[in-house]
Motif scaffolding. Sequence first.
Motif, PDB file in Angstrom:
ATOM      1  N   TYR A   1       0.831  -1.202   0.000  1.00 16.68           N
ATOM      2  CA  TYR A   1       0.000   0.000   0.000  1.00 16.68           C
ATOM      3  C   TYR A   1       0.869   1.256   0.000  1.00 16.68           C
ATOM      4  O   TYR A   1       0.578   2.231  -0.701  1.00 16.68           O
ATOM      5  CB  TYR A   1      -0.925   0.004   1.217  1.00 16.68           C
ATOM      6  CG  TYR A   1      -1.831   1.212   1.288  1.00 16.68           C
ATOM      7  CD1 TYR A   1      -2.905   1.350   0.415  1.00 16.68           C
ATOM      8  CD2 TYR A   1      -1.603   2.217   2.228  1.00 16.68           C
ATOM      9  CE1 TYR A   1      -3.732   2.466   0.472  1.00 16.68           C
ATOM     10  CE2 TYR A   1      -2.425   3.329   2.298  1.00 16.68           C
ATOM     11  CZ  TYR A   1      -3.490   3.452   1.410  1.00 16.68           C
ATOM     12  OH  TYR A   1      -4.302   4.557   1.461  1.00 16.68           O
ATOM     13  N   ALA A   2       1.944   1.225   0.789  1.00 15.25           N
ATOM     14  CA  ALA A   2       2.856   2.369   0.813  1.00 15.25           C
ATOM     15  C   ALA A   2       3.488   2.573  -0.554  1.00 15.25           C
ATOM     16  O   ALA A   2       3.634   3.708  -1.021  1.00 15.25           O
ATOM     17  CB  ALA A   2       3.935   2.150   1.875  1.00 15.25           C
TER      18      ALA A   2
ATOM     19  N   SER B   1       1.253   4.363  -2.988  1.00 12.85           N
ATOM     20  CA  SER B   1       1.059   5.789  -2.721  1.00 12.85           C
ATOM     21  C   SER B   1       2.332   6.604  -2.920  1.00 12.85           C
ATOM     22  O   SER B   1       2.322   7.818  -2.749  1.00 12.85           O
ATOM     23  CB  SER B   1       0.561   5.978  -1.282  1.00 12.85           C
ATOM     24  OG  SER B   1      -0.575   5.183  -1.012  1.00 12.85           O
TER      25      SER B   1
ATOM     26  N   ASN C   1       0.161   9.734  -3.577  1.00 14.72           N
ATOM     27  CA  ASN C   1      -0.728  10.349  -2.593  1.00 14.72           C
ATOM     28  C   ASN C   1       0.093  10.576  -1.324  1.00 14.72           C
ATOM     29  O   ASN C   1       0.351   9.639  -0.569  1.00 14.72           O
ATOM     30  CB  ASN C   1      -1.925   9.454  -2.308  1.00 14.72           C
ATOM     31  CG  ASN C   1      -2.953  10.123  -1.407  1.00 14.72           C
ATOM     32  OD1 ASN C   1      -2.598  10.714  -0.390  1.00 14.72           O
ATOM     33  ND2 ASN C   1      -4.212  10.031  -1.785  1.00 14.72           N
TER      34      ASN C   1
ATOM     35  N   VAL D   1      -0.420  12.050   1.561  1.00 13.94           N
ATOM     36  CA  VAL D   1      -1.043  11.761   2.853  1.00 13.94           C
ATOM     37  C   VAL D   1      -1.099  10.248   3.093  1.00 13.94           C
ATOM     38  O   VAL D   1      -0.719   9.762   4.166  1.00 13.94           O
ATOM     39  CB  VAL D   1      -2.456  12.361   2.918  1.00 13.94           C
ATOM     40  CG1 VAL D   1      -3.151  11.937   4.212  1.00 13.94           C
ATOM     41  CG2 VAL D   1      -2.382  13.886   2.835  1.00 13.94           C
ATOM     42  N   SER D   2      -1.564   9.505   2.099  1.00 14.39           N
ATOM     43  CA  SER D   2      -1.656   8.056   2.234  1.00 14.39           C
ATOM     44  C   SER D   2      -0.277   7.438   2.437  1.00 14.39           C
ATOM     45  O   SER D   2      -0.098   6.504   3.232  1.00 14.39           O
ATOM     46  CB  SER D   2      -2.313   7.450   0.994  1.00 14.39           C
ATOM     47  OG  SER D   2      -3.652   7.887   0.871  1.00 14.39           O
ATOM     48  N   PHE D   3       0.707   7.958   1.709  1.00 16.51           N
ATOM     49  CA  PHE D   3       2.064   7.428   1.840  1.00 16.51           C
ATOM     50  C   PHE D   3       2.592   7.634   3.256  1.00 16.51           C
ATOM     51  O   PHE D   3       3.157   6.714   3.863  1.00 16.51           O
ATOM     52  CB  PHE D   3       2.992   8.091   0.826  1.00 16.51           C
ATOM     53  CG  PHE D   3       4.425   7.644   0.948  1.00 16.51           C
ATOM     54  CD1 PHE D   3       4.831   6.405   0.463  1.00 16.51           C
ATOM     55  CD2 PHE D   3       5.368   8.466   1.564  1.00 16.51           C
ATOM     56  CE1 PHE D   3       6.152   5.994   0.587  1.00 16.51           C
ATOM     57  CE2 PHE D   3       6.690   8.057   1.687  1.00 16.51           C
ATOM     58  CZ  PHE D   3       7.078   6.812   1.194  1.00 16.51           C
ATOM     59  N   GLN D   4       2.416   8.833   3.800  1.00 17.43           N
ATOM     60  CA  GLN D   4       2.916   9.118   5.144  1.00 17.43           C
ATOM     61  C   GLN D   4       2.227   8.263   6.197  1.00 17.43           C
ATOM     62  O   GLN D   4       2.859   7.802   7.152  1.00 17.43           O
ATOM     63  CB  GLN D   4       2.753  10.608   5.458  1.00 17.43           C
ATOM     64  CG  GLN D   4       3.659  11.523   4.639  1.00 17.43           C
ATOM     65  CD  GLN D   4       5.135  11.236   4.851  1.00 17.43           C
ATOM     66  OE1 GLN D   4       5.557  10.863   5.954  1.00 17.43           O
ATOM     67  NE2 GLN D   4       5.934  11.405   3.797  1.00 17.43           N
ATOM     68  N   GLU D   5       0.920   8.062   6.035  1.00 21.29           N
ATOM     69  CA  GLU D   5       0.199   7.207   6.982  1.00 21.29           C
ATOM     70  C   GLU D   5       0.679   5.762   6.902  1.00 21.29           C
ATOM     71  O   GLU D   5       0.870   5.096   7.915  1.00 21.29           O
ATOM     72  CB  GLU D   5      -1.306   7.281   6.705  1.00 21.29           C
ATOM     73  CG  GLU D   5      -1.934   8.611   7.083  1.00 21.29           C
ATOM     74  CD  GLU D   5      -1.737   8.928   8.559  1.00 21.29           C
ATOM     75  OE1 GLU D   5      -1.957   8.038   9.398  1.00 21.29           O
ATOM     76  OE2 GLU D   5      -1.367  10.076   8.867  1.00 21.29           O
ATOM     77  N   ALA D   6       0.868   5.276   5.662  1.00 24.76           N
ATOM     78  CA  ALA D   6       1.364   3.910   5.482  1.00 24.76           C
ATOM     79  C   ALA D   6       2.775   3.770   6.028  1.00 24.76           C
ATOM     80  O   ALA D   6       3.143   2.737   6.616  1.00 24.76           O
ATOM     81  CB  ALA D   6       1.325   3.529   3.999  1.00 24.76           C
TER      82      ALA D   6
END
Length: 335
Positions: free
Chosen positions: A87-88, A91, A209, A211-216
Amino acid sequence: MSNPNVTLPNHYILQIIAIVEDLGIPTDAWLSHLGVNPDKSEESLVTMPWSTFRQLLLDAGRFSNDKALGLMIGERLLINTHGILGYAALSSGSARQIVQLLERYLVLRTDLVTMETSERDGALWLHFFENRPLEDVRRPITEAIVLAVRNILDFTTMGTCDIREVTFPFEGDEKLAENVFRCPVAYNRERAGFSLPLESIDIPLKMANTVSFQEALKVCQQELDQLPAATTWSARIRRLMLQSRHGFPSLEMTARRFHVTPRTLHRRLIDEGTSYRAVLEGVRHQLSIRYLENGQMTIQEISFALGYSDIANFRKAFKRWESVPPSEYLNSRDP
C-alpha cells in the motif's frame, strides 16, 4: 548464530502450496508430514523452522519437476500480496521513493535477504544479499524475491521506469527468465539484483498520494519496531547497524534503543554465543566486501565509513577476515 526459524507472510506459503495443487498433486499428507498447517484465511506472518521451510521448497520443486520454481512463486507475488508495504508503494511519489521504502522495510515481508542500492553508469542498482546461508534453495528464494520487487515497481510506475538488466549469482534459465522479467537476464554473475535508469526514477507517479504514503509509512515503522521481538538479539543489533546511516551505535546506545541496560544486552548476546564486538565485526566484514566490489570508494573512505580511526587497523582486520589485504582482494578473486 543463525536464527533457526524463518518468518514470512502466510500468503507466501500459500502460493508455494498452490503451485503444487495446480499440478493436481494432493497436498494434505505432504503438509501434515512437514508439520505445516496454513490457514487460508489468515493474512498474518507465520514462523516456522528454517529446516521445514527449506524442505517445503525442495519438495515443491521436486513435485513440479521445474527448476523455475522461484520464478513461478515470484509471478504470483503481486503488489496486493505485500500488505501495508504494498500500500505504501502504491502511494509513493516516484520510483526512487519506492526503492528507498523497500530498502528499509523489505524486512517486514522477509528476513531472508537484505536489499541495498548503488548508482553507477547512469543506473540505480538494487542489490540483494543473503542474511543467512540459503543452501540448496538459494535459487528459488532469490528469484522469487527479486521478481516480487520488480512486480511492485512495474505496477506502480506503469511502465515509465523499466528495468534494464537482471543478474543472479547462480545458474539458471536465461531465456525463461527474460520472458518473465521482459529484459536481459544474466546468471553466474557476482550478485543478485537489477538496474533502473536514473533518468526515470524521479518521474512523478500517477497514483502518488502524499497523505496516504505518510500514513502507510507510519504503520511500516510501527511494524518494524515490533518485528525484532521475534528474532535473536544478535539479529536485532545487526539490522540496526545495517540501517544506521551515521556510523555504528555503541553498545550503550544500542542497549538504550532496545530499552535494556548494557549489562543485560551483553549477557543476552553471551547466551546466544556471541558478543556486541563479534556482531560489529561481522557487519564491518560484510560491508567492506560490498564497498570494495562496488568500486565507488577508496580504501581510506571504506575505512572511515566502517568506523576505523586508522586505515592500518582496517587493513589488519580485513586481512584477518579474508587472509589478504583489501588492495589484493579483488585481484585474488579473478579467475
